[in-house]
Design a protein around this motif. Structure first.
Motif, short mmCIF file in Angstrom:
data_model
loop_
_atom_site.label_atom_id
_atom_site.label_comp_id
_atom_site.label_asym_id
_atom_site.label_seq_id
_atom_site.Cartn_x
_atom_site.Cartn_y
_atom_site.Cartn_z
N GLY A 105 0.80 -1.22 0.00
CA GLY A 105 0.00 0.00 0.00
C GLY A 105 0.83 1.26 0.00
O GLY A 105 0.32 2.34 0.28
N VAL A 106 2.12 1.14 -0.32
CA VAL A 106 3.00 2.32 -0.37
C VAL A 106 2.72 3.11 -1.65
O VAL A 106 2.71 4.34 -1.64
CB VAL A 106 4.49 1.92 -0.29
N ILE A 107 2.48 2.40 -2.76
CA ILE A 107 2.10 3.06 -4.02
C ILE A 107 0.75 2.52 -4.46
O ILE A 107 0.38 1.39 -4.11
CB ILE A 107 3.16 2.84 -5.14
N ARG A 108 0.04 3.31 -5.22
CA ARG A 108 -1.28 2.89 -5.67
C ARG A 108 -1.19 2.01 -6.91
O ARG A 108 -1.83 0.99 -7.00
CB ARG A 108 -2.15 4.11 -5.97
N ARG A 109 -0.39 2.47 -7.91
CA ARG A 109 -0.20 1.65 -9.11
C ARG A 109 1.24 1.74 -9.58
O ARG A 109 1.91 2.74 -9.33
CB ARG A 109 -1.19 2.05 -10.20
N VAL A 110 1.69 0.72 -10.28
CA VAL A 110 3.10 0.60 -10.66
C VAL A 110 3.47 1.56 -11.78
O VAL A 110 4.58 2.07 -11.82
CB VAL A 110 3.43 -0.86 -11.05
N LYS A 111 2.56 1.84 -12.72
CA LYS A 111 2.82 2.68 -13.91
C LYS A 111 3.99 2.10 -14.70
O LYS A 111 3.99 0.91 -14.99
CB LYS A 111 3.08 4.14 -13.49
N ASP A 112 5.01 2.92 -15.04
CA ASP A 112 6.16 2.43 -15.81
C ASP A 112 7.32 2.02 -14.90
O ASP A 112 8.44 1.87 -15.35
CB ASP A 112 6.65 3.52 -16.79
#
Length: 158
Positions: A105-112
């Motif tokens: 839960g540190v980041i919402r989505r990985v993206k690139d």
């Protein structure tokens, strides 16, 4: 109580507004659209139209450039990593990857990919595998006794 006696509480639901159904309804005749004109008719789409005058979005010049190949990274500060370790969301013994950060839960989505930035202090000895990191972040991680492996070496330390 029987199944046929179940109903919503009083005032929980309200009937939909039936517009244009006679003068007695209070919403009849023009149906809240005013009188005559293009906007009182159906099928009107005139956003940005200025009566034939050149619209402002066409009068103003185009500016700048948008790089369609630019990569968008999920940014994580060292302070956020330390907070996650302190809260027990991240295990300092395992390798920290983008998927691990997402599950914690540190980041919402990985993206690139994930890019580590040097805001805050890091006390935990972390082993990171990320797409990029700032030079200052790499120094702080190594100073804390951790290690960092950059997956995209080209986009890393800028």
């Amino acid at each position: 109580m029987k199944l046929n006696e179940i109903k919503d509480r009083e005032g929980a639901t309200s009937a939909r507004k039936r517009v244009g159904r006679g003068i007695g309804s209070g919403l009849g005749k023009t149906g809240g659209r005013g009188v005559k004109g293009q906007k009182s008719r159906s099928g009107v789409a005139i956003n940005g139209f200025e009566g034939g005058q050149m619209p402002i979005y066409r009068r103003l010049p185009k500016r700048g450039f948008v790089n369609i190949f630019a990569k968008e990274f999920a940014e994580v500060s060292l302070a956020k990593l330390q907070t996650a370790v302190d809260a027990g969301k991240l295990d300092a013994k395992t390798t920290v990857t983008a998927e691990v950060l997402k599950e914690a839960g540190v980041i919402r989505r990985v993206k690139d990919g994930v890019r580590v930035l040097s805001d805050g202090e890091l006390k935990a000895k972390l082993s990171l595998e990320v797409a990029g990191a700032s030079k200052a972040a790499i120094e702080k991680i190594e100073k804390a006794g951790g290690s960092i492996k950059l997956l995209n070496a080209a986009e890393s330390a800028e």
